[in-house]
Motif scaffolding. Structure first.
Motif, short mmCIF file in Angstrom:
data_model
loop_
_atom_site.label_atom_id
_atom_site.label_comp_id
_atom_site.label_asym_id
_atom_site.label_seq_id
_atom_site.Cartn_x
_atom_site.Cartn_y
_atom_site.Cartn_z
N ILE A 141 0.84 -1.21 0.00
CA ILE A 141 0.00 0.00 0.00
C ILE A 141 0.87 1.25 0.00
O ILE A 141 0.59 2.21 -0.68
CB ILE A 141 -0.99 0.00 1.19
N GLY A 142 1.98 1.24 0.73
CA GLY A 142 2.87 2.41 0.78
C GLY A 142 4.10 2.28 -0.07
O GLY A 142 4.97 3.15 -0.06
N TRP A 143 4.21 1.20 -0.86
CA TRP A 143 5.43 0.97 -1.64
C TRP A 143 5.27 1.48 -3.06
O TRP A 143 4.25 1.25 -3.71
CB TRP A 143 5.78 -0.52 -1.68
N GLU A 144 6.29 2.17 -3.54
CA GLU A 144 6.37 2.63 -4.93
C GLU A 144 7.75 2.32 -5.47
O GLU A 144 8.69 2.08 -4.71
CB GLU A 144 6.08 4.13 -5.03
N SER A 145 7.91 2.36 -6.78
CA SER A 145 9.19 2.03 -7.41
C SER A 145 10.31 2.97 -6.99
O SER A 145 11.47 2.57 -6.92
CB SER A 145 9.06 2.09 -8.94
N PHE A 146 9.98 4.22 -6.72
CA PHE A 146 10.98 5.19 -6.29
C PHE A 146 10.82 5.43 -4.80
O PHE A 146 9.73 5.78 -4.33
CB PHE A 146 10.82 6.51 -7.07
N ASP A 147 11.91 5.25 -4.09
CA ASP A 147 11.90 5.35 -2.63
C ASP A 147 11.33 6.68 -2.13
O ASP A 147 10.66 6.72 -1.10
CB ASP A 147 13.33 5.16 -2.10
N ILE A 148 11.54 7.74 -2.86
CA ILE A 148 11.07 9.06 -2.44
C ILE A 148 9.54 9.10 -2.28
O ILE A 148 9.01 9.87 -1.50
CB ILE A 148 11.56 10.17 -3.41
N LYS A 193 9.92 2.44 3.02
CA LYS A 193 11.35 2.80 2.99
C LYS A 193 12.12 1.89 3.93
O LYS A 193 13.23 1.44 3.60
CB LYS A 193 11.54 4.26 3.38
N TYR A 194 11.56 1.63 5.08
CA TYR A 194 12.18 0.72 6.05
C TYR A 194 12.34 -0.67 5.42
O TYR A 194 13.41 -1.29 5.51
CB TYR A 194 11.31 0.67 7.31
N LEU A 195 11.29 -1.18 4.77
CA LEU A 195 11.34 -2.47 4.11
C LEU A 195 12.45 -2.48 3.05
O LEU A 195 13.26 -3.41 2.99
CB LEU A 195 9.99 -2.79 3.46
N ASN A 196 12.51 -1.44 2.23
CA ASN A 196 13.55 -1.35 1.20
C ASN A 196 14.95 -1.39 1.82
O ASN A 196 15.84 -2.06 1.30
CB ASN A 196 13.38 -0.08 0.37
N ARG A 197 15.14 -0.65 2.92
CA ARG A 197 16.46 -0.63 3.59
C ARG A 197 16.82 -2.01 4.12
O ARG A 197 17.97 -2.45 4.00
CB ARG A 197 16.47 0.38 4.75
N LYS A 198 15.85 -2.69 4.73
CA LYS A 198 16.12 -4.02 5.28
C LYS A 198 16.50 -5.00 4.17
O LYS A 198 17.42 -5.79 4.33
CB LYS A 198 14.91 -4.54 6.06
N LEU A 199 15.81 -4.94 3.05
CA LEU A 199 16.12 -5.83 1.94
C LEU A 199 17.48 -5.47 1.32
O LEU A 199 18.28 -6.36 1.01
CB LEU A 199 15.02 -5.79 0.88
N LYS A 200 17.73 -4.18 1.16
CA LYS A 200 18.98 -3.73 0.55
C LYS A 200 20.18 -4.20 1.36
O LYS A 200 21.24 -4.50 0.79
CB LYS A 200 18.98 -2.20 0.44
N ILE A 244 12.84 -4.97 -4.29
CA ILE A 244 11.52 -5.29 -4.84
C ILE A 244 11.47 -4.76 -6.27
O ILE A 244 11.77 -3.59 -6.51
CB ILE A 244 10.41 -4.65 -3.98
N SER A 245 11.11 -5.62 -7.21
CA SER A 245 11.03 -5.23 -8.61
C SER A 245 9.70 -4.58 -8.95
O SER A 245 9.63 -3.70 -9.80
CB SER A 245 11.20 -6.45 -9.51
N ALA A 246 8.62 -5.06 -8.31
CA ALA A 246 7.28 -4.59 -8.65
C ALA A 246 6.32 -5.01 -7.54
O ALA A 246 6.72 -5.67 -6.59
CB ALA A 246 6.83 -5.18 -9.99
N LYS A 247 5.08 -4.61 -7.70
CA LYS A 247 4.03 -5.04 -6.78
C LYS A 247 2.79 -5.40 -7.59
O LYS A 247 2.63 -4.98 -8.73
CB LYS A 247 3.69 -3.95 -5.76
#
Length: 164
Positions: free
Chosen positions: A55-62, A69-76, A82-85
């Motif tokens: 729900i809060g995820w988009e291709s660009f972190d901004i 953003k937290y999820l992206n950092r943890k995965l990175k 994440i490629s897509a949703k």
């Protein structure tokens, strides 16, 4: 191309997870994320987010919510991204009556899918026979286990995955 349709809660966290997302919800468990890394390393699959975290995820972190953003950092941290949703008509429906439809819509739009798995701790009313054959059903109490990892790798590396 190989795809992992990924749920988060009950997969990358469990009932014993101590970390918290910015919203205060249960965060991402490093040990479980490391298990996901093993799947990616063995299959070169891409992650497609099916979880309500999308729900809060988009291709660009901004453009992402603080939790995304937290999820992206943890995965990175593990070299993952994440490629897509998927897109569900009723993502705010607490029973996620169309999560399976979102997966099917995604598969219809993407070319060259060789295999896929759905990693989730729930089955949903619209999970048809095809999705059930590709499902790695985790237990929310444990999250992603070694046997779940093995099953996901096996499904993703199968040459005949019935994607006609």
């Amino acid at each position: 191309m190989k795809l992992i349709f990924l749920d988060i809660d009950g997969v990358l966290n469990n009932e014993n997870s101590k970390s918290c997302a910015p919203s205060g919800c249960t965060g991402i468990d490093d040990k479980l994320t490391n298990k996901l890394t093993h799947i990616i390393e063995a299959t070169d699959a891409k992650i497609v987010l099916t979880s309500d975290w999308k729900i809060g995820w988009e291709s660009f972190d901004i453009y992402c919510s603080e939790d995304a953003k937290y999820l992206n950092r943890k995965l990175k941290k593990y070299g993952l991204y994440i490629s897509a949703k998927t897109y569900d008509d009723h993502v705010d429906d607490r029973f996620f009556e169309d999560r399976g439809k979102g997966i099917h819509r995604f598969l219809e739009k993407v070319q060259n899918v060789d295999s896929y798995v759905v990693i989730d701790d729930h089955t949903f009313t619209d999970f048809d026979e095809e999705i059930m054959e590709h499902l790695v059903l985790t237990d929310y109490r444990n999250g992603l286990t070694d046997s779940d990892v093995e099953k996901a790798i096996e499904l993703l590396n199968k040459t005949d995955n019935n994607l006609d």
